[in-house]
Every structure is written in structure tokens, then in C-alpha cells.
Motif scaffolding. Structure first.
Motif, PDB file in Angstrom:
ATOM      1  N   SER A   1      -7.774  -4.973   4.578  1.00  0.00           N
ATOM      2  CA  SER A   1      -7.082  -4.003   3.726  1.00  0.00           C
ATOM      3  C   SER A   1      -5.739  -3.668   4.337  1.00  0.00           C
ATOM      4  CB  SER A   1      -7.912  -2.732   3.575  1.00  0.00           C
ATOM      5  OG  SER A   1      -9.169  -3.025   3.003  1.00  0.00           O
ATOM      6  N   PHE A   2      -4.661  -3.974   3.600  1.00  0.00           N
ATOM      7  CA  PHE A   2      -3.290  -3.719   4.037  1.00  0.00           C
ATOM      8  C   PHE A   2      -2.775  -2.527   3.242  1.00  0.00           C
ATOM      9  CE2 PHE A   2       1.311  -4.357   3.878  1.00  0.00           C
ATOM     10  CZ  PHE A   2       1.582  -4.594   5.212  1.00  0.00           C
ATOM     11  N   TYR A   3      -2.267  -1.511   3.954  1.00  0.00           N
ATOM     12  CA  TYR A   3      -1.814  -0.283   3.313  1.00  0.00           C
ATOM     13  C   TYR A   3      -0.344  -0.029   3.615  1.00  0.00           C
ATOM     14  CZ  TYR A   3      -6.802   0.692   2.986  1.00  0.00           C
ATOM     15  OH  TYR A   3      -8.140   0.610   2.718  1.00  0.00           O
ATOM     16  N   GLY A   4       0.363   0.471   2.612  1.00  0.00           N
ATOM     17  CA  GLY A   4       1.732   0.931   2.781  1.00  0.00           C
ATOM     18  C   GLY A   4       1.815   2.377   2.340  1.00  0.00           C
ATOM     19  N   ILE A   5       2.490   3.207   3.154  1.00  0.00           N
ATOM     20  CA  ILE A   5       2.596   4.638   2.867  1.00  0.00           C
ATOM     21  C   ILE A   5       4.059   5.024   2.971  1.00  0.00           C
ATOM     22  CG2 ILE A   5       1.909   6.953   3.633  1.00  0.00           C
ATOM     23  CD1 ILE A   5      -0.495   5.317   5.024  1.00  0.00           C
ATOM     24  N   GLY A   6       4.585   5.616   1.915  1.00  0.00           N
ATOM     25  CA  GLY A   6       5.990   6.014   1.903  1.00  0.00           C
ATOM     26  C   GLY A   6       6.353   6.592   0.550  1.00  0.00           C
ATOM     27  N   GLU A   7       7.545   6.256   0.073  1.00  0.00           N
ATOM     28  CA  GLU A   7       7.962   6.714  -1.258  1.00  0.00           C
ATOM     29  C   GLU A   7       6.947   6.268  -2.307  1.00  0.00           C
ATOM     30  OE1 GLU A   7      11.694   6.114  -4.336  1.00  0.00           O
ATOM     31  OE2 GLU A   7      12.045   5.826  -2.197  1.00  0.00           O
ATOM     32  N   VAL A   8       6.431   5.063  -2.126  1.00  0.00           N
ATOM     33  CA  VAL A   8       5.351   4.551  -2.967  1.00  0.00           C
ATOM     34  C   VAL A   8       4.213   4.117  -2.046  1.00  0.00           C
ATOM     35  CG1 VAL A   8       4.676   2.779  -4.624  1.00  0.00           C
ATOM     36  CG2 VAL A   8       6.983   3.733  -4.716  1.00  0.00           C
ATOM     37  N   ASP A   9       3.009   4.597  -2.321  1.00  0.00           N
ATOM     38  CA  ASP A   9       1.836   4.154  -1.564  1.00  0.00           C
ATOM     39  C   ASP A   9       1.256   2.933  -2.257  1.00  0.00           C
ATOM     40  OD1 ASP A   9       2.265   6.381  -0.002  1.00  0.00           O
ATOM     41  OD2 ASP A   9       0.632   7.553  -0.884  1.00  0.00           O
ATOM     42  N   PHE A  10       0.907   1.914  -1.468  1.00  0.00           N
ATOM     43  CA  PHE A  10       0.364   0.694  -2.055  1.00  0.00           C
ATOM     44  C   PHE A  10      -0.699   0.123  -1.135  1.00  0.00           C
ATOM     45  CE2 PHE A  10       4.156  -0.336   0.362  1.00  0.00           C
ATOM     46  CZ  PHE A  10       3.783  -1.414   1.141  1.00  0.00           C
ATOM     47  N   SER A  11      -1.528  -0.748  -1.701  1.00  0.00           N
ATOM     48  CA  SER A  11      -2.565  -1.394  -0.896  1.00  0.00           C
ATOM     49  C   SER A  11      -2.897  -2.770  -1.460  1.00  0.00           C
ATOM     50  CB  SER A  11      -3.835  -0.541  -0.835  1.00  0.00           C
ATOM     51  OG  SER A  11      -4.469  -0.522  -2.093  1.00  0.00           O
ATOM     52  N   LEU A  12      -3.404  -3.612  -0.586  1.00  0.00           N
ATOM     53  CA  LEU A  12      -3.912  -4.932  -0.939  1.00  0.00           C
ATOM     54  C   LEU A  12      -5.195  -5.129  -0.144  1.00  0.00           C
ATOM     55  CD1 LEU A  12      -3.769  -7.945  -1.946  1.00  0.00           C
ATOM     56  CD2 LEU A  12      -2.440  -8.386   0.100  1.00  0.00           C
ATOM     57  N   THR A  13      -6.292  -5.386  -0.834  1.00  0.00           N
ATOM     58  CA  THR A  13      -7.568  -5.637  -0.173  1.00  0.00           C
ATOM     59  C   THR A  13      -8.073  -7.001  -0.610  1.00  0.00           C
ATOM     60  OG1 THR A  13      -8.093  -3.287  -0.089  1.00  0.00           O
ATOM     61  CG2 THR A  13      -9.930  -4.814   0.158  1.00  0.00           C
ATOM     62  N   VAL A  14      -8.353  -7.839   0.376  1.00  0.00           N
ATOM     63  CA  VAL A  14      -8.853  -9.196   0.124  1.00  0.00           C
ATOM     64  C   VAL A  14     -10.216  -9.325   0.793  1.00  0.00           C
ATOM     65  CG1 VAL A  14      -8.437 -11.661   0.489  1.00  0.00           C
ATOM     66  CG2 VAL A  14      -6.517 -10.137   0.029  1.00  0.00           C
ATOM     67  N   VAL A  15     -11.174  -9.891   0.059  1.00  0.00           N
ATOM     68  CA  VAL A  15     -12.501 -10.159   0.601  1.00  0.00           C
ATOM     69  C   VAL A  15     -12.703 -11.670   0.599  1.00  0.00           C
ATOM     70  CG1 VAL A  15     -14.991  -9.818   0.317  1.00  0.00           C
ATOM     71  CG2 VAL A  15     -13.406  -7.966  -0.236  1.00  0.00           C
ATOM     72  N   ILE A  16     -13.100 -12.199   1.767  1.00  0.00           N
ATOM     73  CA  ILE A  16     -13.357 -13.633   1.894  1.00  0.00           C
ATOM     74  C   ILE A  16     -14.731 -13.862   2.505  1.00  0.00           C
ATOM     75  CG2 ILE A  16     -10.920 -14.249   2.129  1.00  0.00           C
ATOM     76  CD1 ILE A  16     -11.393 -14.619   5.147  1.00  0.00           C
ATOM     77  N   LYS A  17     -15.284 -15.014   2.217  1.00  0.00           N
ATOM     78  CA  LYS A  17     -16.527 -15.438   2.859  1.00  0.00           C
ATOM     79  C   LYS A  17     -16.154 -16.527   3.855  1.00  0.00           C
ATOM     80  CE  LYS A  17     -21.076 -17.349   2.000  1.00  0.00           C
ATOM     81  NZ  LYS A  17     -22.026 -17.806   0.979  1.00  0.00           N
ATOM     82  N   VAL A  18     -16.464 -16.305   5.131  1.00  0.00           N
ATOM     83  CA  VAL A  18     -16.144 -17.249   6.202  1.00  0.00           C
ATOM     84  C   VAL A  18     -17.385 -18.060   6.545  1.00  0.00           C
ATOM     85  CG1 VAL A  18     -15.548 -17.405   8.657  1.00  0.00           C
ATOM     86  CG2 VAL A  18     -14.271 -15.880   7.168  1.00  0.00           C
ATOM     87  N   PHE A  19     -17.175 -19.367   6.744  1.00  0.00           N
ATOM     88  CA  PHE A  19     -18.260 -20.262   7.126  1.00  0.00           C
ATOM     89  C   PHE A  19     -17.714 -21.309   8.090  1.00  0.00           C
ATOM     90  CE2 PHE A  19     -16.414 -21.367   3.079  1.00  0.00           C
ATOM     91  CZ  PHE A  19     -16.061 -22.693   3.234  1.00  0.00           C
ATOM     92  N   LYS A  20     -18.619 -21.939   8.816  1.00  0.00           N
ATOM     93  CA  LYS A  20     -18.211 -22.954   9.788  1.00  0.00           C
ATOM     94  C   LYS A  20     -17.589 -24.127   9.068  1.00  0.00           C
ATOM     95  CE  LYS A  20     -21.693 -21.963  13.255  1.00  0.00           C
ATOM     96  NZ  LYS A  20     -22.317 -20.854  12.567  1.00  0.00           N
ATOM     97  N   LYS A  21     -16.525 -24.669   9.661  1.00  0.00           N
ATOM     98  CA  LYS A  21     -15.888 -25.848   9.108  1.00  0.00           C
ATOM     99  C   LYS A  21     -16.811 -27.042   9.279  1.00  0.00           C
ATOM    100  CE  LYS A  21     -11.007 -26.412   8.937  1.00  0.00           C
ATOM    101  NZ  LYS A  21      -9.777 -26.689   9.590  1.00  0.00           N
ATOM    102  N   ILE A  22     -16.972 -27.806   8.230  1.00  0.00           N
ATOM    103  CA  ILE A  22     -17.858 -28.973   8.299  1.00  0.00           C
ATOM    104  C   ILE A  22     -17.196 -30.101   9.074  1.00  0.00           C
ATOM    105  CG2 ILE A  22     -19.017 -30.723   6.927  1.00  0.00           C
ATOM    106  CD1 ILE A  22     -19.345 -28.520   4.765  1.00  0.00           C
ATOM    107  N   ASP A  23     -15.909 -30.356   8.831  1.00  0.00           N
ATOM    108  CA  ASP A  23     -15.188 -31.426   9.520  1.00  0.00           C
ATOM    109  C   ASP A  23     -14.391 -30.814  10.657  1.00  0.00           C
ATOM    110  OD1 ASP A  23     -13.802 -33.632  10.337  1.00  0.00           O
ATOM    111  OD2 ASP A  23     -12.560 -33.780   8.552  1.00  0.00           O
ATOM    112  N   LEU A  24     -14.927 -30.803  11.863  1.00  0.00           N
ATOM    113  CA  LEU A  24     -14.270 -30.183  12.999  1.00  0.00           C
ATOM    114  C   LEU A  24     -13.034 -30.946  13.463  1.00  0.00           C
ATOM    115  CD1 LEU A  24     -17.339 -29.165  15.160  1.00  0.00           C
ATOM    116  CD2 LEU A  24     -15.992 -27.746  13.634  1.00  0.00           C
ATOM    117  N   PHE A  25     -12.920 -32.209  13.104  1.00  0.00           N
ATOM    118  CA  PHE A  25     -11.809 -33.025  13.593  1.00  0.00           C
ATOM    119  C   PHE A  25     -10.714 -33.198  12.561  1.00  0.00           C
ATOM    120  CE2 PHE A  25     -15.616 -34.467  15.865  1.00  0.00           C
ATOM    121  CZ  PHE A  25     -15.262 -34.007  17.104  1.00  0.00           C
ATOM    122  N   GLY A  26     -10.833 -32.598  11.398  1.00  0.00           N
ATOM    123  CA  GLY A  26      -9.827 -32.800  10.350  1.00  0.00           C
ATOM    124  C   GLY A  26      -9.272 -31.562   9.888  1.00  0.00           C
TER     125      GLY A  26
END
Length: 184
Positions: free
Chosen positions: A159-184
Motif C-alpha cells: 500500500s503506497f500512500y500520499g498525503i498533502g494537498e490531495v491524499d491518494f493511495s495505491l494498493t496492490v495484492v499479488i500472489k507470490v510463488f516459487k519460480k519453476i524455471d530457476l535458470f531462465g
């Protein structure tokens, strides 16, 4: 002796290439943006499907005011095993509260710009931002530059927040998993 050295190099080359690479991949699950005054700062965003396995962030940010040093920004990260809101725990990877000028000189270029420059109109320096500035992101897939090489599997919320004349936010949700191809 030279055959032995050649064999050692051939055996160790894949290990050397795998050690310093990102060992995880991700799937974008959701993205939410807010602005306290859409007439001064409008954020249009979406997650676009690129192919069967990849999604990217598409967004347009319209800055309709002059951003000055009274604008502060910070980022908070959370991780969950399940994705349940009650299950998220705070991560040590944060961007502390700081002016947008300090952010531009510290975290912005090595992390944000480096990961998004290939798919956006982001400038090299984020400050100053003048009235009428428009940033566009076209199906951005984060490359993982200057991010941890290893992350445990799970759901991550940034969650990225900005506070000032205008308050704003960006929230990103991701699912992380192990990379299948470790060499590529």
C-alpha cells in the motif's frame, strides 16, 4: 588438469546464474486506487491480461495541481498465507514517511523507475510534478529489479500512500510463488 577445470566451470555455471536471480514469480490479484480530490488527481487503473499466465498494470495518472514539498509519501507491506484480511502481518520492507522530494532521491529511481520504465512514461525524477503532468502505464509487468531475490510463497499487499494537498493511495495484492524455471 585443464579438463578438470573445464568440468568444474561447466558444473558451477548454472549455480552461479541461479544464485543472483529472483527465485519467485507472482500473479496480480487486485489493485485499488483512491484520490481525495479527483479533480486535482485522477487515477484510472486496471489489471490487463497479457497472456494465459501473465497480467500487467495499466494506469493513467493525471496531476492537475503542482506537487510541492508538503506532500509526503510512504509504503507499507503485508504478507498473508491465506489472503484473509485478518491473516496479514506487517513486513519489514517499507518506505518510511518522507517528502516526495526525498522519495525521488532515494527509493524512486532504483525501485519504482527501474521496474516500470520499460512500460510507462515515468520521468527519471518524480519531483517536481507540475500541473498538467500525465503518467501512463501500459500493461506493466514488474521486472523485480532491486527487490528481494527470495520471497516465501503467499499473498502480499503493498500500500503506497500520499498525503498533502490531495491524499491518494495505491494498493496492490499479488500472489507470490516459487519460480519453476530457476535458470531462465
Amino acid at each position: 588438469m585443464s579438463k578438470l577445470i573445464a568440468c568444474v566451470i561447466v558444473l558451477l555455471l548454472p549455480i552461479d546464474n541461479a544464485i543472483c536471480k529472483r527465485m519467485w514469480d507472482y500473479t496480480l490479484l487486485s489493485m485499488e486506487t483512491t484520490s481525495s480530490d479527483p479533480s486535482k488527481l485522477r487515477i484510472d487503473s486496471a489489471i490487463d491480461r497479457i497472456n494465459r499466465t501473465a497480467s500487467g498494470i495499466s494506469a493513467t495518472i493525471h496531476w492537475n495541481y503542482d506537487v510541492d514539498e508538503t506532500t509526503f509519501v510512504h509504503l507499507i507491506g503485508h504478507r498473508s498465507n491465506t489472503g484473509n484480511e485478518d491473516d496479514y502481518v506487517l513486513l519489514p520492507w517499507t518506505i518510511p514517511n518522507q517528502t516526495i522530494a526525498e522519495f525521488s532521491n532515494s527509493y524512486y529511481k532504483p525501485i519504482i523507475h527501474k521496474n516500470m520504465e520499460h512500460c510507462s512514461t515515468l520521468p527519471e525524477k518524480v519531483y517536481p510534478i507540475s500541473k498538467g503532468t500525465v503518467w501512463k502505464f501500459e500493461r506493466c509487468v514488474i521486472k523485480g529489479e532491486n527487490l528481494p531475490h527470495y520471497l516465501p510463497d503467499g499473498m502480499y499487499k503493498a500500500s503506497f500512500y500520499g498525503i498533502g494537498e490531495v491524499d491518494f493511495s495505491l494498493t496492490v495484492v499479488i500472489k507470490v510463488f516459487k519460480k519453476i524455471d530457476l535458470f531462465g
